[in-house]
Motif scaffolding. Structure first.
Motif, mmCIF file in Angstrom:
data_model
loop_
_atom_site.group_PDB
_atom_site.id
_atom_site.type_symbol
_atom_site.label_atom_id
_atom_site.label_comp_id
_atom_site.label_asym_id
_atom_site.label_seq_id
_atom_site.Cartn_x
_atom_site.Cartn_y
_atom_site.Cartn_z
ATOM 1 N N THR A 13 -85.062 64.758 10.841
ATOM 2 C CA THR A 13 -85.527 63.778 11.838
ATOM 3 C C THR A 13 -84.449 62.744 12.173
ATOM 4 O O THR A 13 -84.643 61.926 13.071
ATOM 5 N N ASP A 63 -89.709 65.162 0.015
ATOM 6 C CA ASP A 63 -89.107 63.857 -0.293
ATOM 7 C C ASP A 63 -87.985 64.062 -1.306
ATOM 8 O O ASP A 63 -88.183 64.660 -2.368
ATOM 9 N N THR A 65 -86.644 62.216 -3.377
ATOM 10 C CA THR A 65 -86.721 61.561 -4.680
ATOM 11 C C THR A 65 -87.532 62.382 -5.686
ATOM 12 O O THR A 65 -87.737 61.941 -6.817
ATOM 13 N N ALA A 87 -81.207 60.184 3.593
ATOM 14 C CA ALA A 87 -80.792 58.956 2.901
ATOM 15 C C ALA A 87 -81.500 57.763 3.512
ATOM 16 O O ALA A 87 -81.950 57.830 4.656
ATOM 17 N N ILE A 104 -83.244 56.653 -3.410
ATOM 18 C CA ILE A 104 -83.148 57.701 -2.372
ATOM 19 C C ILE A 104 -81.692 58.148 -2.192
ATOM 20 O O ILE A 104 -81.352 59.324 -2.321
ATOM 21 N N LEU A 181 -67.570 60.829 5.807
ATOM 22 C CA LEU A 181 -67.573 60.685 7.258
ATOM 23 C C LEU A 181 -67.541 59.223 7.668
ATOM 24 O O LEU A 181 -68.280 58.401 7.114
ATOM 25 N N ARG A 189 -78.521 58.229 18.184
ATOM 26 C CA ARG A 189 -78.361 57.240 17.117
ATOM 27 C C ARG A 189 -79.594 56.338 17.052
ATOM 28 O O ARG A 189 -80.186 56.004 18.094
HETATM 29 P P1 NDP Z 1 -80.422 58.758 9.854
HETATM 30 O O1 NDP Z 1 -80.806 57.460 9.269
HETATM 31 O O2 NDP Z 1 -80.518 58.966 11.340
HETATM 32 O O3 NDP Z 1 -81.278 59.926 9.144
HETATM 33 C C1 NDP Z 1 -81.587 59.873 7.791
HETATM 34 C C2 NDP Z 1 -82.614 60.947 7.475
HETATM 35 O O4 NDP Z 1 -82.976 60.858 6.089
HETATM 36 C C3 NDP Z 1 -83.922 60.836 8.274
HETATM 37 O O5 NDP Z 1 -84.337 62.124 8.637
HETATM 38 C C4 NDP Z 1 -84.870 60.236 7.247
HETATM 39 O O6 NDP Z 1 -86.229 60.527 7.483
HETATM 40 C C5 NDP Z 1 -84.398 60.953 5.989
HETATM 41 N N1 NDP Z 1 -84.875 60.349 4.749
HETATM 42 C C6 NDP Z 1 -84.839 59.044 4.392
HETATM 43 N N2 NDP Z 1 -85.382 58.889 3.175
HETATM 44 C C7 NDP Z 1 -85.780 60.103 2.749
HETATM 45 C C8 NDP Z 1 -86.424 60.580 1.583
HETATM 46 N N3 NDP Z 1 -86.769 59.780 0.570
HETATM 47 N N4 NDP Z 1 -86.691 61.922 1.485
HETATM 48 C C9 NDP Z 1 -86.360 62.755 2.480
HETATM 49 N N5 NDP Z 1 -85.758 62.358 3.630
HETATM 50 C C10 NDP Z 1 -85.473 61.046 3.749
HETATM 51 O O7 NDP Z 1 -78.934 59.063 9.370
HETATM 52 P P2 NDP Z 1 -77.752 59.872 10.099
HETATM 53 O O8 NDP Z 1 -78.287 61.102 10.694
HETATM 54 O O9 NDP Z 1 -76.951 58.920 10.910
HETATM 55 O O10 NDP Z 1 -76.823 60.224 8.847
HETATM 56 C C11 NDP Z 1 -77.040 61.406 8.082
HETATM 57 C C12 NDP Z 1 -76.462 61.207 6.694
HETATM 58 O O11 NDP Z 1 -75.072 60.938 6.780
HETATM 59 C C13 NDP Z 1 -77.065 60.034 5.915
HETATM 60 O O12 NDP Z 1 -77.100 60.417 4.560
HETATM 61 C C14 NDP Z 1 -76.070 58.903 6.128
HETATM 62 O O13 NDP Z 1 -76.134 58.006 5.055
HETATM 63 C C15 NDP Z 1 -74.778 59.683 6.156
HETATM 64 N N6 NDP Z 1 -73.696 59.116 6.934
HETATM 65 C C16 NDP Z 1 -73.904 58.773 8.243
HETATM 66 C C17 NDP Z 1 -72.867 58.310 9.007
HETATM 67 C C18 NDP Z 1 -73.055 57.928 10.440
HETATM 68 O O14 NDP Z 1 -72.182 57.243 10.984
HETATM 69 N N7 NDP Z 1 -74.128 58.355 11.100
HETATM 70 C C19 NDP Z 1 -71.501 58.175 8.441
HETATM 71 C C20 NDP Z 1 -71.394 58.616 7.067
HETATM 72 C C21 NDP Z 1 -72.460 59.063 6.359
HETATM 73 P P3 NDP Z 1 -87.168 59.529 8.359
HETATM 74 O O15 NDP Z 1 -86.946 59.933 9.791
HETATM 75 O O16 NDP Z 1 -88.514 59.837 7.851
HETATM 76 O O17 NDP Z 1 -86.710 58.135 8.072
#
Ligand code: NDP
Ligand code: GDR
Length: 347
Positions: A13, A63, A65, A87, A104, A181, A189
């Motif tokens: 998502t 999830d 966790t 995350a 998480i 990254l 975004r």
């Molecule tokens: P987003 O915040 O857009 O997406 C994070 C995703 O993690 C969402 O689908 C969210 O679900 C899910 N999530 C959060 N908590 C849990 C949980 N407990 N169990 C399962 N799923 C969970 O992040 P991005 O797409 O931008 O980034 C992807 C990854 O890359 C992340 O780990 C981020 O930290 C890392 N990252 C991102 C960068 C960037 O510039 N975008 C750069 C470097 C690293 P929900 O929709 O329900 O919240």
């Protein structure tokens, strides 16, 4: 990739999850994408990309966790490539919710590493590491060998997961790769992140739906790339001969203020900056209206002042390089937000 390759993406998502799912489906993979059970799950990103109903895409509740759930997920999907993108990814929130972020973002990936070790150690694993781990930077530009100095609970949690990924690679001979990254953005975004907050506000100001944009630290410098280019790099990392650690970045850095200027320029508004620090304002040179103000509530307790990455290792080993300039990215985001604001569909 064999014909029957099965991939698993945690966090479908999110921004990267949606683009990566699109890429893997185009490559012929079966894709399992995980989402969290919430009262109102939102699949707008995979809907916007037109892949929600794809016959080879399966959405699974999960999830990060939960260790038991992680084990069952791998058993049931029989995935051979796992991309851990899930995350708590917002740095600002990590200061208010450090424990949840640790559980998480820090411990979550360990559940997946353990599950892989138990279910099938041959699974290829990608961990979404981050330039936030460099924090108070120890070298310019930053590369795979630059020492880390995280400046947020998020950065500290990601650093734990990064080292655990390397530890499982070295201890259990697992294909566990970490991609460091740098910031990557897109029309998908989240609105809480600064680039999208800016492009959405620029669209709303241009269409007379909003008067001003309030921001925090305008002097922070970031190396911003296009998310679609970066998910290609993730995939390439898992096709490599060896597991490794790779930086993906553009090797260009700009301030938040530069990005604001660029976004307003896309709607033909030029800003004049007046005042200093908390009193700084961005004023429309044509109308004289104040369009940008500082609100200290957006300052962070500790800041990462300057990020600029060197992607030479990824270029050499994976043939990866960014394809999109910051100007192209910014225009693409402003255009998408103009369209959404006009249609009344802003996410
Ligand atoms: P987003 O915040 O857009 O997406 C994070 C995703 O993690 C969402 O689908 C969210 O679900 C899910 N999530 C959060 N908590 C849990 C949980 N407990 N169990 C399962 N799923 C969970 O992040 P991005 O797409 O931008 O980034 C992807 C990854 O890359 C992340 O780990 C981020 O930290 C890392 N990252 C991102 C960068 C960037 O510039 N975008 C750069 C470097 C690293 P929900 O929709 O329900 O919240
Ligand atoms: P970042 O991205 O913290 O780098 O983490 P974000 O867009 O949140 O902030 C970038 C910089 O802009 C400054 N800033 C503001 N930020 C937000 N969000 N809102 C504001 O109003 C504002 N004003 C100024 C911030 O202080 C910061 O310096 C992102 C996330 O995607 C992480 O998950 C990822 O790991 C890193 O990028 C690389």
């Amino acid at each position: 990739m064999g014909k029957s390759s099965i991939s698993l993406i945690t966090g479908i998502t999110g921004q990267d999850g949606a683009y990566l799912a699109q890429l893997l489906l185009e490559k012929g993979y079966t894709v399992y994408g995980t989402y969290r059970r919430t009262a109102s799950t939102n699949f707008w990103r995979i809907e916007e990309l037109g892949i929600r109903q794809h016959p080879k895409l399966y959405l699974v509740e999960y999830d990060l966790t939960d260790l038991g759930a992680s084990i069952r997920l791998l058993q049931q999907t029989e995935a051979t490539e796992v991309y851990n993108l899930a995350a708590q990814s917002f740095v600002g929130v990590s200061f208010d919710q450090p424990m949840a972020t640790a559980q998480i973002t820090g411990l979550g990936p360990l559940n997946l590493l353990e599950a892989i070790r138990i279910v099938n150690p041959k699974i290829r694993f990608y961990q979404a590491s981050t330039s936030e781990m460099f924090g108070k930077v120890q070298a310019i530009p930053q590369c795979e060998r630059t020492p880390f100095y995280p400046r947020s609970p998020y950065g500290v949690a990601k650093l734990y997961a990064h080292w655990m990924t390397i530890n499982y690679r070295e201890s259990y001979d697992m294909f566990a790769t970490s991609g460091i990254l740098f910031n990557h953005e897109s029309p998908l975004r989240g609105l809480e992140f600064v680039t999208r907050k800016i492009t959405n506000a620029v669209a709303r100001i241009h269409l007379a739906k909003q008067a001003t944009l309030e921001l925090g630290n305008l002097n922070a410098k970031r190396d911003w790339g296009y998310a679609k280019d970066y998910v290609e790099g993730m995939w390439r990392m898992l096709q490599a001969d060896e597991p490794d650690t790779f930086v993906l970045a553009t090797h260009r850095t700009e301030t938040v203020r530069d990005f604001v200027n660029m976004a307003f320029k896309a709607v033909a508004i030029q800003l004049d900056w007046q005042g200093k620090e908390e009193n700084e304002q961005g004023i429309d040179t044509c109308s004289g209206k104040v369009l940008v103000k500082i609100n200290p509530k957006f300052y962070r307790p500790a800041e990462v002042g300057l990020l600029i990455g060197n992607p030479a290792h990824a270029q050499e080993k994976l043939g990866w390089k960014p394809q999109t300039t910051l100007e192209q990215l910014c225009c693409m985001m402003v255009e998408a937000d103009l369209r959404r604001v006009q249609q009344g569909t802003s996410f």
